[in-house]
Design an enzyme around this catalytic site. Structure first.
Site, PDB file in Angstrom:
ATOM      1  N   ASP A 314       0.983  -1.204  -0.119  1.00 50.82           N
ATOM      2  CA  ASP A 314       0.096   0.063  -0.049  1.00 50.82           C
ATOM      3  C   ASP A 314       0.739   1.232  -0.069  1.00 50.82           C
ATOM      4  O   ASP A 314       1.845   1.277   0.676  1.00 50.82           O
ATOM      5  CB  ASP A 314      -1.070  -0.135   1.352  1.00 50.82           C
ATOM      6  CG  ASP A 314      -1.992   1.344   1.511  1.00 50.82           C
ATOM      7  OD1 ASP A 314      -2.761   1.235   0.416  1.00 50.82           O
ATOM      8  OD2 ASP A 314      -1.594   1.947   2.211  1.00 50.82           O
ATOM      9  N   GLU A 367       1.247  -0.392  -5.076  1.00 50.05           N
ATOM     10  CA  GLU A 367       0.199   0.565  -5.311  1.00 50.05           C
ATOM     11  C   GLU A 367       1.156   1.671  -5.426  1.00 50.05           C
ATOM     12  O   GLU A 367       1.155   2.528  -4.365  1.00 50.05           O
ATOM     13  CB  GLU A 367      -0.822   0.749  -4.234  1.00 50.05           C
ATOM     14  CG  GLU A 367      -1.802   1.749  -4.663  1.00 50.05           C
ATOM     15  CD  GLU A 367      -2.400   2.456  -3.382  1.00 50.05           C
ATOM     16  OE1 GLU A 367      -3.289   3.308  -3.523  1.00 50.05           O
ATOM     17  OE2 GLU A 367      -1.680   2.477  -2.458  1.00 50.05           O
TER      18      GLU A 367
END
EC number: 2.4.1.18
Length: 634
Positions: A314, A367
């Site tokens: 993330d 990401e």
């Protein structure tokens, strides 16, 4: 009860690795371990707290009394406190009470290596084990082949707390999900699920992205072994498991990692590097060896002990740039005067090298929302070493295009075609993620313009375009049946919508697209290579039509794809073909079974010796309104 007995699981080699930041299985040493010493059962505790003056284990076994069970500091300047406490058993609640050397500060912390935590809002750690009899041998043995980059990756992104709720809006348990979710994912044909963070977190509105228990599946849904059952059953059904992993930041909750021993132990001491202004959270010190070992050990832990098949990392962009969400004067350039965080780059490379060296058939996915180069390229070529990267630009451009009324689309076709100018610079995954269906952005279905028929026709077209565009796929839960409302983490998806034909039609489209993707090698064998894609015509702006070829290893299995991005039926629409033969329509997003109008090409189509689009041959097609049609050679 006896006091603390001197005991250690650490060797001198362990300590040297830890200090060097190269101990990648720290969870085997630090934390709470059920063992037997001299015939006596109990728990060995070990915690890293180099600034501590004293460390006590407090818990329900000693009425949370500080000093009752004081750990002993090691003599090797490692900063590790340890000791064996007899008769402490599985299920015992505990924390570490830490008296700092700094200004008499006292902290009471959960165990950073706890395997299990109390159910929030309670914050104690729980003595536990990892005993489980896995039954996924078939999957694990074939994973290297099934999970390769030249195989289908169609990912169903799931928030466990809101996929489906039980009576009185209660959470479903891991064990209930192991039945319902596994059956649903298998029915709809996704190859993988991606769980939004399952590691313990204190605050529901964070959706799990602010962790306090990095080694513990959240107790909201059951015990650690219950989560193992869920993973196990997904594997037995032939479905891979990707876990969201959050090494980018952590909350400053009193029981968490922040200010752990009265010092900035896990977070960077310079607030310009150690504090995230967007999320009001703390940022790891990626230049500290022991912190790097903690994070990489955590990644290894989920792959080894929970059989995860991949980690989606993330907020990588926030890690890579020193000036991320910071104004001038709020950040300090690196030693070369640049804005890149060199410690982060080094850490991410090491993380990927360790994962790919030690686990066959896993993938790491970044990401990363900027144009940082070579994110998904090997470290030996200068890349960060990820297996894939989210294609955020494609997502934003595509949704921006689809939100336009069809009459204006002819002026914006470049928003669809632009992605192909950089589609093969990385191994891209195409995401329609949770971030696109919250905070007033509307659901994917309600982003679509027009009346109800057009909305759903556009949605079917959008998904057809996604599945025929090069790259792996990711779809957030609910989007696969046209959820109308934005995602609400506090309640179930709107499953009642499946009683309506348009919504059940969207689910049927996704099911069939997954089947098409998995059974047509041209859609996945070269999905990350320019050799797998060729335009037929990208310049028919006036009609808002795109046509292209997807290619696999066998030219005879190539597919022709045509997208009509307006509601006007195009009869006898001609496209160029490079060889003789016939075409058969194998997918039509306008089919009646999906809620469409049924326009199409039911019979095989003869390719004519009539040059077109710069090719020697051509074929005339009927293009349904707002549709993707896919053709194979016969």
């Amino acid at each position: 009860m006896s006091k603390v007995i001197t005991h250690s699981l650490f060797t001198e080699f362990d300590i040297n690795l830890f200090k060097a930041g190269k101990h990648y299985q720290l969870y085997e040493k630090l934390g709470a371990h059920l063992i037997e010493v001299n015939g006596v059962k109990g728990v060995y505790f070990a915690v890293w707290a180099p600034t501590a003056q004293s460390v006590s284990v407090v818990g329900d076994f000693n009425y949370w009394t500080q000093g009752e069970h004081a750990l002993q500091v090691r003599w090797d300047s490692s900063g590790i406190w340890e000791g064996f406490i007899p008769e402490v058993s599985k299920g015992t609640l505990y924390k570490y009470k830490i008296q700092s050397n700094i200004d008499g500060i006292v902290t009471e912390k959960a165990d950073p290596f706890a395997l299990y935590c109390e159910k929030p809002p309670h914050t104690a750690s729980v003595v536990w084990d990892l005993d489980y009899n896995w039954k996924d041998e078939k999957w694990m043995q074939s994973r290297q082949e099934n999970n390769a980059l030249d195989k289908p990756h169609s990912v169903y992104e799931v928030h466990l707390g809101s996929w489906k709720r039980g009576e009185h809006n209660r959470f479903l348990t891991y064990l209930e999900l192991a039945d319902d979710l596994v059956a649903y994912v298998k029915e709809t044909g996704f190859t993988h699920v991606e769980f939004m963070p399952v590691m313990e977190y204190p605050y529901d509105p964070s959706w799990g992205y602010q962790l306090t228990g990095y080694f513990a599946p959240t107790s909201r849904f059951g015990k650690p072994q219950d989560f193992m059952v869920l993973v196990d059953k997904l594997h037995q059904a032939g479905i891979g498991v990707i876990l969201d992993w959050v090494p980018s930041h952590f909350p400053d909750d009193a029981h968490g990692l922040g200010f752990f021993d009265g010092s900035h132990l896990y977070e960077h001491p310079d607030r310009r590097k150690g504090y995230h202004p967007d999320w009001k959270s703390l940022v790891f010190n990626y230049g500290r060896n022991e912190v790097r070992a903690f994070l990489i050990s955590n990644a290894v832990f989920w792959l080894k002990h929970y059989h995860a098949d991949g980690l989606r990392v993330d907020a990588v962009a926030s890690m890579l740039y020193l000036d991320y969400s910071r104004n001038e004067g709020e950040w300090e350039p690196n030693i070369y005067g640049g804005r890149e965080n060199l410690d982060t780059i080094s850490f991410l490379k090491e993380f990927n090298e360790v994962i790919y060296a030690n686990f066959d058939g896993v993938q790491t996915i970044a990401e990363e929302s900027t144009s940082f180069p070579m994110v998904s390229r090997p470290t030996f070529t200068g890349g960060l070493g990820f297996g894939m990267k989210w294609m955020m630009g494609w997502m934003h451009d595509t949704l921006k295009y689809f939100q336009k009324e069809t009459v204006y689309r002819k002026y914006h076709q470049n928003e669809l075609t632009f992605s192909m100018t950089y589609a093969f610079t990385e191994n891209f995954m195409l995401p329609f993620s949770h971030d696109e269906v919250v905070h007033g952005k509307k659901s994917i279905a309600n982003k679509m313009p027009g009346d109800e028929w057009q909305k759903f026709a556009n949605l079917r077209l959008l998904y057809g375009y996604m599945f025929t565009h090069p790259g792996a796929k990711l779809l957030f839960m609910g989007s696969e049946f046209g959820q109308s409302d934005e995602w609400n983490f506090e309640k179930s998806l709107d499953w009642h919508l499946l009683q309506y034909d348009y919504h059940s039609g969207i689910k049927k489209v996704i099911t069939d697209l997954n089947q098409l993707y998995k059974t047509r090698p041209a859609l996945y064998e070269k999905q990350f290579s320019g050799e797998g894609f060729e335009w037929i015509n990208y310049s028919d702006h006036q009609n808002a039509v795109l046509s292209y070829i997807r290619k696999g290893n066998n030219p005879k299995e190539n597919l022709i794809i045509v997208g009509n991005f307006t509601q006007v039926v195009r009869e006898n629409y001609r496209i160029g073909i490079s060889e003789k033969g016939k075409l058969q329509e194998i997918f039509n997003s306008d089919a009646v079974i999906y809620g469409g109008s049924g326009v199409g090409n039911p019979q095989s189509l003869t390719i004519e010796s009539s040059p077109y689009d710069g090719r020697d041959y051509s074929v005339a097609l009927n293009l349904p309104p707002l549709s993707i049609t896919v053709y194979s050679f016969v």
